[in-house]
Scaffold this active site. Structure first.
Site, PDB file in Angstrom:
ATOM      1  N   ASP A   1     -13.894  90.760-108.166  1.00  0.00           N
ATOM      2  CA  ASP A   1     -15.477  91.083-107.884  1.00  0.00           C
ATOM      3  C   ASP A   1     -15.403  91.719-106.458  1.00  0.00           C
ATOM      4  O   ASP A   1     -15.593  90.582-105.458  1.00  0.00           O
ATOM      5  CB  ASP A   1     -16.274  89.368-108.759  1.00  0.00           C
ATOM      6  CG  ASP A   1     -15.778  88.735-109.821  1.00  0.00           C
ATOM      7  OD1 ASP A   1     -15.583  89.401-110.725  1.00  0.00           O
ATOM      8  OD2 ASP A   1     -16.350  87.815-109.504  1.00  0.00           O
TER       9      ASP A   1
ATOM     10  N   SER B   1     -11.654  87.620-113.059  1.00  0.00           N
ATOM     11  CA  SER B   1     -12.405  88.934-112.698  1.00  0.00           C
ATOM     12  C   SER B   1     -12.476  89.050-111.538  1.00  0.00           C
ATOM     13  O   SER B   1     -12.325  88.557-110.344  1.00  0.00           O
ATOM     14  CB  SER B   1     -13.483  88.452-113.405  1.00  0.00           C
ATOM     15  OG  SER B   1     -15.130  89.666-112.969  1.00  0.00           O
TER      16      SER B   1
ATOM     17  N   SER C   1     -13.812  92.483-114.995  1.00  0.00           N
ATOM     18  CA  SER C   1     -14.599  92.618-113.497  1.00  0.00           C
ATOM     19  C   SER C   1     -15.463  93.132-113.600  1.00  0.00           C
ATOM     20  O   SER C   1     -15.984  93.759-114.464  1.00  0.00           O
ATOM     21  CB  SER C   1     -13.454  93.506-112.639  1.00  0.00           C
ATOM     22  OG  SER C   1     -11.918  93.287-112.644  1.00  0.00           O
TER      23      SER C   1
END
Length: 374
Positions: free
Chosen positions: A283, A281, A243
């Site tokens: 974000d 991920s 991340s």
């Protein structure tokens, strides 16, 4: 100390940084770290910590500021964001840590805030903002080694000078573009004609695929070998898992919806470095603005506060420069995080650092013409 991007004459973007090229170029912003290292009772290595960003000196619950958030990809977690979305108010410091330490850091921030403030008869509440990324390759993440005292150490050690980068604080065990990642920071200062404000960024970078890495627009990742990638030997993870969390700060007088728009521009800085396309991920980005003083504190006031408050805001005709500043600061902060981080080993995994000469060689292979006037 490892060189930063500008030390290598890699001048990202077109705007000028502040004197520190860090989020602490925004007046009043302070950053502190706490490193947690060692070996757990299970025999696994511990490599984690806490990074803390203070928007203003002193208690943020007493001196809130306007803020906004943006989620590019939700494969991550954070606390305290719903009230920011609803009211546009940041009422706590912002902390970065590992995924499984989110709760203890949040609780510790509440305790610390109450310890700092006298009992003045008002009824306070607190919903701290804590952001996370996953460090489970290099760190014994299931050992829950981050404790309240580490949060206190980060808070008490917060300073307004240069910011330590790389494998420090919450970024201790992070991996970025298959290199060692972690904490990175950068800033941009607008000219006097543009308002003279500063935008600073700090990132906890734990994302990305090596072949996608770009620096100053050049596809350097295509010219870097993959054989030392930690994911080639890991049983479960794959490149791109992880991340990135970003905090943007500015002293411009932005209202909450404008802070949200600023936070969205972190996505552009991430994209410029070749990130932002991975399902695994998380974000998550937050932006706060300290340009309005005397925002009411986080307390139930029994309607004793003034009926109306006088505020300022940047005219939208002049906000594009702030957007560009945020984009460039995030872009450079990610590269600084990579360059600051040395090779690391833990729990049977080996993660290479990205040294400056390797990056410069890949830049030249990708067509980079070399340094240009600042």
């Amino acid at each position: 100390m490892n060189p930063r991007a500008r030390d290598l004459d890699i001048l990202i973007g077109q705007m000028q940084p502040g004197p520190l090229n860090a989020i602490t170029d925004v007046p009043g912003v302070r950053v502190g770290h706490s490193n947690v290292r060692g070996r757990g009772s299970s025999g696994r290595d511990i490599c984690t910590g806490v990074t803390l960003i203070e928007p203003r000196p002193g208690s943020t619950s007493q001196q809130p500021c306007f803020a906004g958030v943006h989620v590019l990809n939700g494969n991550g977690d954070a606390t305290g964001l719903e009230w920011i979305r609803e009211a546009g108010l940041l009422t706590s410091p912002i902390a970065f840590t590992n995924t499984h330490s989110l709760g203890v850091v949040r609780d510790a921030l509440i305790v610390l805030d109450r310890e700092q403030q006298p009992d003045d008869g008002r009824l306070y509440w607190n919903m701290p903002v804590v952001l996370e990324t996953f460090d489970g390759l290099l760190n014994d993440i299931n050992g829950f080694h981050v404790k309240p005292e580490h949060v206190a150490e980060a808070l008490n050690g917060a300073v307004d000078g240069p910011v330590r980068e790389g494998a420090v604080g919450g970024g201790s065990g992070m991996i970025c573009h298959e290199f060692k990642g972690g904490i990175g920071t950068a800033s941009r200062r607008l000219s006097a004609a543009q308002g003279g404000w500063t935008v600073g960024a700090i990132v906890q970078a734990n994302h990305g695929i090596r072949s996608e890495l770009r620096v100053d627009g050049y596809p350097v990742g295509r010219y870097m070998e993959q054989k030392d990638s930690p994911f080639l030997r890991a049983a479960l993870p794959h490149p791109g898992m992880g991340s990135i969390v970003v905090c943007l700060a500015t002293d411009a007088p932005l209202l909450p919806h404008q802070c949200t728009r600023l936070a969205q521009r972190a996505s552009l800085g991430l994209a410029r470095t070749g990130g932002g396309n991975e399902d695994h991920s998380g974000d998550i980005f937050i932006a706060f603005a300290t340009g309005n003083d005397h925002v009411p504190p986080a307390a139930y006031e029994a309607k004793r506060a003034a009926t109306c408050d006088g505020l300022r805001m940047v005219n939208n005709d002049h906000i594009s420069e702030l957007f560009l500043a945020a984009t460039e600061a995030v872009e450079e902060a990610i590269i600084n995080a990579l360059l600051a981080s040395d090779s690391s080993e833990g729990n049977g995994h080996s993660v290479p650092g990205l040294d400056g000469q390797t990056l410069l060689a890949a830049l030249k292979k990708s067509g980079w013409p070399g340094s240009r006037p600042a």
